[in-house]
Design an enzyme around this catalytic site. Structure first.
Site, mmCIF file in Angstrom:
data_model
loop_
_atom_site.group_PDB
_atom_site.id
_atom_site.type_symbol
_atom_site.label_atom_id
_atom_site.label_comp_id
_atom_site.label_asym_id
_atom_site.label_seq_id
_atom_site.Cartn_x
_atom_site.Cartn_y
_atom_site.Cartn_z
ATOM 1 N N TYR A 153 48.712 55.236 50.081
ATOM 2 C CA TYR A 153 49.551 55.687 51.195
ATOM 3 C C TYR A 153 48.774 56.665 52.082
ATOM 4 O O TYR A 153 48.789 56.546 53.314
ATOM 5 C CB TYR A 153 50.818 56.345 50.649
ATOM 6 C CG TYR A 153 51.759 56.854 51.715
ATOM 7 C CD1 TYR A 153 52.611 55.987 52.386
ATOM 8 C CD2 TYR A 153 51.802 58.209 52.045
ATOM 9 C CE1 TYR A 153 53.485 56.460 53.363
ATOM 10 C CE2 TYR A 153 52.670 58.679 53.009
ATOM 11 C CZ TYR A 153 53.510 57.795 53.670
ATOM 12 O OH TYR A 153 54.365 58.271 54.646
ATOM 13 N N LYS A 157 47.809 56.258 56.099
ATOM 14 C CA LYS A 157 48.215 57.205 57.132
ATOM 15 C C LYS A 157 47.013 57.876 57.798
ATOM 16 O O LYS A 157 47.076 58.233 58.984
ATOM 17 C CB LYS A 157 49.174 58.245 56.544
ATOM 18 C CG LYS A 157 50.504 57.644 56.110
ATOM 19 C CD LYS A 157 51.222 56.924 57.261
ATOM 20 C CE LYS A 157 52.581 56.384 56.862
ATOM 21 N NZ LYS A 157 53.287 55.754 57.995
ATOM 22 N N THR A 184 56.121 66.093 57.388
ATOM 23 C CA THR A 184 55.963 66.454 55.989
ATOM 24 C C THR A 184 56.917 65.569 55.184
ATOM 25 O O THR A 184 57.559 64.678 55.736
ATOM 26 C CB THR A 184 56.276 67.950 55.776
ATOM 27 O OG1 THR A 184 55.979 68.301 54.416
ATOM 28 C CG2 THR A 184 57.737 68.263 56.054
#
Length: 276
Positions: A153, A157, A184
């Site tokens: 992940y 990103k 966040t």
């Protein structure tokens, strides 16, 4: 924010049936935007679009060019030329990087990277000849902060942020804007069953939605959510790496997606998203 900043803009949102996508659709519609949502979950997108009274809410597979093109065609046919695309669709898998099944790795790469790249290209090809438009890619704090337990992940990103920044530079002065939103941990199904770091507050989907609305009104390259977390990260990046990682362990960030995870609470999400 003044409704006029986004009023009448045609906005398409991927992954729009729940979580951040649905919150963003709700906020933008409330500000007068003409909103369309697409989502891989046919039932959920039908329910959410009906709930909001949207003219366009349809199944969308962001990894399939024909599906994405048909979605954008439907948006423009029903609502008018596309002003904003929000590439929000994304999935996460929690666990050891080296033990992660290849199929799960590929799923994250396909949705989180290829889907964002494909959407950016398809939208930009419509916007650039017109000389205006905005592509907003939902990245993550994980774009700049490696986090144990979600290596793939984080990699996706990082890629979203790098891609968005580069496309923005390539098209400087074109009238088309490219932005990355960097939330966040946000309280959606995506983080069901994960732990919590000391002294750090999760964001809510509406926090991200309001950040998206603000960046439509006033385009910026990178937008951390909340803004305070951006200042914290910027300060930490001035520290030596060992000190930065030690601080993370002291706060418990190393346990959020590892030893503190309640696996049973994540089963529904993993099954629904193909990450189990």
């Amino acid at each position: 924010m003044k409704p006029s900043a986004v009023a009448d803009k045609v906005v398409a949102i991927t992954g729009g049936a729940r979580g951040i996508g649905l919150a963003t659709a709700t906020v933008l519609q409330g500000l007068g935007a003409k909103v369309a949502i697409g989502d891989i979950d046919r039932v959920a997108v039908k329910e959410s679009s009906s709930q909001l009274g949207l003219q366009v809410g349809r199944r969308l597979d962001v990894t399939d060019r024909r599906s994405f093109t048909d979605f954008l065609d439907a948006v423009e046919e029903r609502l008018g030329p596309l002003d904003v695309l929000i590439n929000n669709a994304g999935v996460i898998a929690v666990g050891s990087a080296v033990d992660e099944a290849d199929a799960i790795t590929r799923r994250l790469l396909d949705v989180n990277i290829y889907g964002v790249i494909l959407g950016t290209k398809l939208a930009s090809q419509r916007m650039l000849p017109r000389g205006h438009g905005h592509v907003i890619n939902i990245a993550s704090l994980a774009s700049v902060v490696p986090t144990e337990g979600i290596a793939t992940y984080c990699a996706t990103k990082h890629a979203v942020l790098g891609y968005t920044d580069t496309v923005r530079m390539e098209n400087r002065g074109s009238g088309v804007h490219f932005s990355a939103i960097m939330p966040t941990l946000t309280n959606t199904e995506m983080i069901d069953g994960v732990g919590h770091a000391k002294g750090l507050r999760n964001a809510e989907p509406n926090d991200v939605a309001r950040a998206v609305a603000a960046v439509i009104a006033k385009p910026k390259p990178r937008v951390p959510v909340p803004p305070s977390i951006g200042r914290v990260v910027a300060g930490q990046r001035l520290m030596p790496q060992r000190m930065r990682e030690a601080m993370g362990r002291a706060l418990g960030t190393d346990r959020v997606f590892t030893s503190d995870v309640e696996v049973d609470q994540r089963k529904n999400y993993a099954r629904r998203t193909g990450t189990s």
